[in-house]
Motif scaffolding. Structure first.
Motif: not given
Lengths: 592, 564, 342
Positions: C91, B267-270, B239, B241-245, B43, C291, C293, C101-102, C288, B265, B37
């Motif tokens: 990106t 994973k984005r957790v900001p 896989r 998933d930009k901004g996510n996974e 990106a 998490s 997106s 997507q979002y 946020s 994996v 994470i």
């Protein structure tokens, strides 16, 4: 008291109280017999509406029934549970209220509102209920009931909405119908039609009725019995004729038969060919408010201008004072063309014509004391010096029979009747030659109206004041005016001396209007009159006016020519003009 | 009304039922997956693309692409984190290499049987393609070209950027045969091999890349930025998933052996506090980028471990020579003397830092840099100010605008308190300092492009090539002499001359001494005011081993495995 | 009639959007920061700067940039009039694709939250109005004072702590699915719908489970104003003449309740619509914390990075959506209430 065998409803010891206030109703006893029409009257605040609702076991928010019982159909209504009461209300006892448009749900079609009440009480299917709704609408005189039943409340006129309420109330054949001031706000002819329908239905179905009203005319013409309330108690419970005779002699003097000597032959005010239209926003159509109105008023004369809503009488009044710019026509006051003058001259002239408006509370600044309101015009127009002012004001007030103690009060502390007289007093400060009164009594209770009219008549005698009384209340006009001008849809249809108009109306509209006027005479009840001239249908829209006579669609004497030709105002006899080309031929119609 | 109550009860019951029968927590040991994470996932995967300057994206690139050579292992620190020997190289895609002094040509012998994720074998064509792509400078941030120019690859110079016609590959990179390629330099430059180890000249699988070229995009930037970077690394993109996974699957044909960890994996957790609790509840395996306090707290849990190194993450104070009073060295020395270093280490980094005694990360070879070897303290600082002509700070009021200490507002949580401490200390000696946090993009703009940022805290400079001289070239020679990131507008002709000499110096020892001399000048002039070097740390489940620190601070998941 | 109204509003909406996009386009270029700086972190030489600037199209005069934005560059298609919003500078992906997507992520989150907030809030509000002083009424008073007045992110964090850390019955703030689960094929972008479309009920349930905390947080906060508004309106309606008259006509309680609700619903509907429109960008804090997106996160990322095409795309998308929502509200009002003339 009525016949016990046939008693439909019997109340004993009924008391209602609003929280933390003095009781509204105390220990009311009354009986209503089957098929009887009982008038329930009293001054405002006497508890009439509260009693009317209480008979249904209903109270407005904040009020409670504190005692008593109501025997109806073998049960004590006040002891029933909510569910049982639901079954009685609407089925056996029905209600009609004062303001029909707010009583109906704005979002459901009126037919549906009738049918669902029927369904709820009669355990019937949808189709049967819908049929019943249409049937009821037809019964109450609504044309094209299938289409109308799909209308929403806001699409209906006041009169039509009121009829929908009757249809709703009577759809279940109730034993008792309670009507709370059902005709306030309705035009005279519409009121007559409405009350006629209710009366006929009651006679047909045997429904008893409680009719809450302040109008003595209604009590005299439609009720069998009258119950008068005073501060929550039953003050009187007598037959209608007894009630009318016993009430203080009103000043229903017959219209003055004296033909005033015209001081000079030039009218003080002459209106020629006045025309006024209002454009409809968003379309090119216009509302025809005033169409070719001409009249003359001589010094010392009092003229009544009558008509129902949409007749244009208020518009004429406004144009006279140049509060509105007429589209066409000439107004001459004391020889001067009002259109031709301006500025200072106009202002000076304006002082000589004053207006008294309908709502006295709207005519005064609520923040000012009465003294200030009266001082203001004196100072502005420099009529009196500050030293003289008080004296002038007091003199004015005494003319209208108002005590000086009002000077320190504010408008909201005074009753409408008193305030309206102060409005007249204020107008008099200008020492006007001519007074326009636009529906001065419509906001007043019946007993207050007479006082105003007495004041006016006195002023006419004492000061030689000329006035134009614009009103839909024929009683007032009959009492206080020398001449009457009758308007319908923007046109003058008849002009003549008051006596002639009231006793021998010529124009079919005037006949209907006078006929609809409810006199306070139980001897000559409208429902028993055989020579009534009724108008059919509804008043046409002032936007799409027909080419010919405006009354043609509703007049029993209309011919093809009436529909096609424009009618003109022509003399009938001395000082009496009528706008109808078939004058004198009506008897022929009746004969054939 | 009864109906509505019943309805409410139904909904609540359903909610609980749902909660009760919800699926169990992620259990990765069975599936041999690793959940990593981070504050953001890659990106872009194109080192010439927009995302190339972002560490998270670089981390994606290095797990997909292998370089020709890399640094040799250099032991481990006390926590077991592997270190690299920055003076010794070993082959990756290249098996062996040689250098011809006379022609300045490097010859690389490529390893055979190296297969990419797409199944293509590595050949010299791939190396040629890589350099040709770099020279085309067709992306918005041509890092490939940049590193090649730093390495003095012939004709990879500034004219390429300026002139469209200079962008095709010439004979500087030639294929000798399928497994041999030659690269020629324009001059001797010891930065050549270090440059090849960075993330930025890694070798593409040209066969796969060309499949996705289009007429308007001949170098497949769109494909590489949005699908994958076709290369010869240990992992392939499963896989994205930009901004996510971002999910990596092991390349079974990886030439160094299929990685132990089959699947990674990202994973984005900001929020760092969320990363903290997720790891604490063992719903993930590794994380980085927590606050120092959070790292300390995690150490308390037996099932977790926190490991780290003092790598190349550091904090310094930036003072612009073009913004008086910072043009006066004495003022700069006063600031240097006044800072509360111990407080910053203790409270700003909760002890997870050490004072930075140089201008270049201490692990970097190529030259010695020292700092903080003269007396410091508030008294010393005050004296310096007097010497500068501003006793007790009087006279500094006219420089109010310059004395606004900036830092990126996004880092308010970490740098805020430190900035406040700096401000307090400087106010103590009479300097009217105010704080001025600004958005990161604006910060970058003023610092690098406009170069008019007068006074700031900076914790984001990590020289990509591991060499003290490289840092000089990047930051400290004058712009006229070729520095590309001289944000403080330092101009010292002596330093310029020394560097010109050192740059082309073939002898390692002499180069070292020249660079050391340069750093002495730099320290005297307080070009940067080094504050601390702080730890680069990761928190992970107990039993995960194999961490090695790389100068781009990215984890190579192929290094990791679970202890049995 | 409704169609003409709708068409007219859509036309007006188009004009509004056009003005908006012109304003946004030119205004963001007036901001003080230079987006090129992001690209030259490694090498800030003038040549590198010039190249980066060129690749972003920022070396052209602003009007030329606007032209390119509208019509695309060269012959490779693109441009707003062809439905292309440009390429993100962060990106390198197409902004259309990123929004596609979002946006569904956010819409899924707020739609589910609204369903619950309305589904629970309306009955509670009605109960509160019908039984003033009763349990529902007192409960909502407490709720309003205590819970509804706090920002949603504090509740989100509290819920995570209580349900995930302490009680361990809820999943961690890991987004919409477990990181180890492969999401279903992208059809709408909403995981719940896509899972059902793919026939994967297990993924559907898992998504609901992971979304349970964020939805709980959002609906917890949203239901506050909804309950209050419904309660006020129903209470007011119950005092209306037609309600009294309906009682006098002996209509059963259930019918009367429906009558009241029907008449009272219009203002509540407006509120719900406005809240929904606001939440498209306003759910960013929840996104946020958990998490997720969504569009809010995307907007923040773009704004902080001065990613002009993305900013333009987000502004256009949110505005268009909001206009459509307001149009939908008005049409619903017109359908519900015959007094509203369109």
């Amino acid at each position: 008291m009525a016949d016990n065998k046939n008693t439909v409803l019997s109340a004993r010891g009924l008391s209602v109280q609003y929280a933390a206030e003095n009781p509204t109703l105390t220990d009311i006893n009354l009986d209503i017999a089957a098929g009887e029409i009982v008038g329930l009257t009293g001054s405002s605040g006497s508890g009439k509406s509260t009693l009317a609702y209480a008979l249904l076991g209903l109270t407005r928010r904040g009020a409670q029934v504190t005692g008593g019982k109501i025997d109806f159909d073998g049960h004590d209504l006040l002891a029933l549970s909510d569910e049982e009461l639901e079954r009685v209300r609407g089925r056996d006892i029905a209600l009609i209220v004062q303001n029909p448009r707010s009583a109906l749900h704005p979002m459901y079609q009126v037919g549906r509102q009738i049918s669902r009440v029927y369904q709820a009480h009669k355990d019937s299917g949808r189709t049967e209920a819908q049929q019943r709704a249409i049937e009821m609408l037809r019964l109450v005189g609504i044309n094209d009931p299938e289409r109308r039943s799909d209308a929403f409340v806001h699409e209906l006129s006041g009169g039509m909405a009121q009829r929908v309420l009757i249809a709703l109330a009577l759809s279940t054949n109730p034993k008792l119908l309670i009507a709370d001031e059902p005709t306030s706000g309705l035009d005279v002819t519409v009121q007559a039609q409405f009350l006629d329908t209710m009366w006929e239905t009651s006679r047909e179905t045997g429904t008893a009725m409680v009719l809450v009203t302040q109008e003595p005319g209604i009590l005299a013409n439609y009720c069998d019995r009258v119950i008068e309330l005073d501060a929550g108690h039953v003050a009187k419970d007598v037959s209608a004729s007894a009630f009318i005779s016993a009430s203080t002699k009103r000043s229903t003097q017959s219209p003055s038969a004296v033909e005033r000597e015209r001081q000079n032959h030039e009218p003080l005010l002459r209106v020629e060919g006045l025309r006024k239209t209002f454009p409809l926003r968003g379309t090119k159509k216009v509302v025809q408010a005033v169409d070719d109105v001409s009249l003359s008023l001589f010094a010392g004369e009092s003229v009544g201008l009558v008509g129902e809503s949409g007749s244009g009488k208020s518009t004429v009044g406004r144009c006279l004072l140049k509060l509105l710019e007429a589209d066409a026509g000439k107004i001459t006051f004391d020889g001067q063309d009002l259109a031709a003058i301006g500025g200072h001259t106009l202002r000076k002239l304006r002082q000589r014509i004053q207006i008294v408006q309908q709502d006295p509370y709207d005519s005064f600044d609520p923040r000012w004391s009465i003294e200030k309101s009266l001082l203001d015009p004196l100072v502005i127009h420099k009529i009196a010096s500050p030293a003289e002012a008080r004296g002038v004001i007091e003199e004015s007030l005494s003319r209208v029979s108002v005590e000086f103690s009002v000077l320190s009060r504010r408008p909201r502390d005074l009753s409408a009747g008193v305030l309206q007289r102060i409005a007249i007093a204020r107008a008099l400060l200008m020492k006007p030659d001519f007074l326009v009164l636009d529906e001065p009594t419509s906001m007043l209770a019946p007993q207050d109206r007479h006082v105003i009219l007495d004041v006016l008549k006195r002023l006419r005698t004492e000061l030689g004041l000329s006035y134009l009384l614009i009103s839909h209340d024929l009683t007032s006009v009959a009492s206080a005016c020398d001449r009457v001008v009758v308007m319908y849809l923007g046109q003058v249809v008849e002009v003549g001396p008051t006596v002639d108009i009231f006793e021998k109306p010529i124009h079919p509209y005037t006949k209907a209007l006078i006929g609809a006027h409810l006199e306070e005479n139980p001897e000559t009840r409208r429902v028993e009159r055989l020579d009534r001239v009724d108008l059919e249908g509804e008043i046409p829209s002032p936007i799409d006016l027909p080419v010919g006579c405006y009354l043609a669609t509703r007049c029993a004497h209309a011919t093809d020519a009436c529909h096609k030709e424009r009618q003109s105002l022509s003399p009938f006899s001395s000082h009496h003009d009528v706008r109808c080309m078939r004058v004198g031929q009506f008897e022929l119609d009746e004969a054939s | 009304m009864r109906l509505t109550l019943a309805y409410d009860r139904c909904v609540i019951f359903m909610a609980f039922a749902l909660a009760a029968c919800g699926p169990s927590q992620p259990n990765d040991a069975e599936s041999n997956s690793l959940i990593y994470i981070t504050n953001d996932v890659p990106a872009g995967l194109d080192y010439d693309g927009a995302a190339s300057t972002v560490p998270n994206s670089q981390e994606g690139i290095v797990n997909l692409m292998d370089p020709l050579i890399d640094y040799a292992p250099g032991g481990a620190n006390e926590e077991g984190v592997g270190l690299l020997n920055f003076t010794s190289f070993e082959g990756r895609l290249a098996e062996s290499w040689s250098f011809d002094d006379a022609t300045l040509t490097w010859t690389f012998n490529l390893r055979r049987g190296v297969l990419s994720c797409a199944g293509n074998e590595l050949t010299a064509d791939d190396v040629v393609y890589t350099f040709a792509r770099a020279k085309s400078v067709s992306g918005p941030a041509p890092t490939g070209w940049f590193l090649a120019s730093v390495a003095s690859v012939e004709s990879f110079d500034a004219t390429v950027l300026a002139d469209e016609n200079k962008r095709s590959l010439g004979s500087e990179v030639t294929k000798v045969d399928d497994y041999t390629v030659q690269i020629r330099q324009s001059t001797h430059n010891q930065l050549f091999l270090p440059a090849l180890t960075t993330f930025a000249i890694r070798i593409f699988d040209s066969v796969e890349a060309k499949k996705h070229a289009t007429e308007s995009d001949p170098w497949s930037h769109d494909y590489i930025n949005n699908v994958t970077a076709p290369a010869f690394g240990p992992y392939c993109v499963e896989r994205w998933d930009k901004g996510n996974e971002f999910v990596l699957r092991a390349n079974p044909n990886y030439y160094r052996g299929a990685p132990n960890v089959e699947r990674v994996v990202f994973k984005r957790v900001p929020q760092s506090s969320n990363r903290f609790i997720i790891l604490r509840m063992e719903q993930a395996d590794i994380t980085k980028g927590l606050t120092p306090r959070e790292f300390i707290k995690l150490k308390e849990y037996d099932q977790l471990q926190v490991v780290g190194v003092t790598g190349n993450e550091s904090l310094f104070v930036h003072m612009n020579f073009d913004s008086p009073p910072f043009d006066q060295v004495k003022v700069r020395q006063a600031v240097a003397a006044a800072l509360p270093y111990s407080w910053i280490i203790k409270n700003g980094y909760i002890g997870q830092a050490q004072i930075w005694n140089g201008l270049v990360p201490s692990s970097y070879p190529g030259g010695k840099s020292t700092f903080h070897d003269s007396p410091e303290g508030l008294d010393v600082a005050r004296r310096k100010l007097v010497e500068a002509g501003y006793p007790d700070g009087r006279g500094l009021e006219v420089y109010e605008d310059a004395l606004r200490l900036s830092y990126p507002i996004e880092k308010e949580a970490t740098l805020g308190p430190i900035a406040t401490a700096v401000r307090t200390a400087l106010r103590d000696i009479g300097m009217p300092v105010e704080l001025d946090p600004i958005p990161l993009t604006q910060y970058g703009d003023r610092q690098l492009v406009k170069k008019d940022l007068p006074f700031a805290l900076n914790d984001q400079e990590k020289p990509i090539v591991v060499d003290a001289g490289y840092a000089v070239q990047l930051f400290f020679v004058s712009s006229e002499a070729g520095a590309v990131n001289n944000m403080i507008n330092y101009r010292n002709p002596r330093v310029d001359d020394l560097w010109t000499e050192a740059r082309a110096e073939r002898d390692t020892e002499r180069r070292y001494n020249l660079v050391t001399e340069i750093y002495q000048h730099l320290s005297n002039d307080v070009v940067w005011l080094p504050v601390v070097e702080y730890r680069t740390q990761w928190a992970a489940r107990q039993g995960l081993q194999g961490f090695i620190w790389y100068p781009d601070n990215g984890i190579r998941f192929a290094d990791l495995s679970y202890a049995q | 009639m409704i169609w003409r109204f709708t068409l007219r509003r859509l036309a007006v909406g188009l004009v509004q959007l056009s003005v908006l996009i012109v304003a946004v386009f030119f205004l963001i270029r007036l901001l003080p920061a230079d987006p090129v700086a992001r690209f030259v972190g490694m090498n800030a030489s003038p040549e590198a700067y010039a190249l980066a600037e060129q690749s972003l199209g920022l070396d052209l005069p602003v009007t030329r940039q606007f032209e390119a934005f509208l019509f695309g560059e060269g012959n490779d298609g693109g441009g707003l009039f062809r439905g292309e919003l440009g390429t993100s500078w962060v990106t390198g992906s197409s902004v259309n694709q990123e929004i596609r997507q979002y946006l569904p992520v956010t819409l899924e989150l707020i739609t589910l939250s609204f369903l619950i907030a309305v589904g629970l809030g309306v009955p509670i509000g009605v109960l509160g109005a019908v039984n003033p002083g009763g349990a529902a009424d007192k409960g909502t008073l407490v709720y309003g004072l205590f819970a509804g007045s706090q920002p949603e992110f504090s509740w989100g964090i509290i819920f995570i702590f209580v349900f995930f850390v302490v009680l361990g019955i809820a999943p961690g703030p890991l987004g919409r699915l477990s990181p180890l689960t492969d999401p279903p094929d992208f059809v709408t972008g909403a995981i719940t719908i896509d899972a059902l479309l793919a026939g994967r009920v297990d993924i559907f349930l898992e998504a609901l489970w992971y979304l349970s905390l964020p939805i709980l947080t959002l609906s917890f906060v949203l239901s506050g104003p909804i309950i209050k508004m419904v309660r006020e309106n129903v209470a007011q309606t119950m005092n209306a003449d037609f309600m009294f008259y309906g009682q006098a006509a002996g209509l059963p309680r259930g019918v009367l309740a429906r009558d009241a609700l029907r008449a009272a619903f219009a203002p509540a509907l407006t509120l719900i619509g406005i809240l929904f429109g606001f939440m498209i960008g306003g759910a960013v804090l929840i996104e946020s914390i958990f998490s997720i997106s969504g569009l809010g996160q995307y907007a923040i990322r773009s704004i902080l990075a001065f990613d002009y095409p993305a900013i333009q795309g987000v502004v256009l998308t949110i505005s268009a959506l909001t206009l459509l929502i307001y149009l939908a509200i008005d049409v619903c009002q017109a359908l519900l209430d015959p007094r509203v003339s369109v």
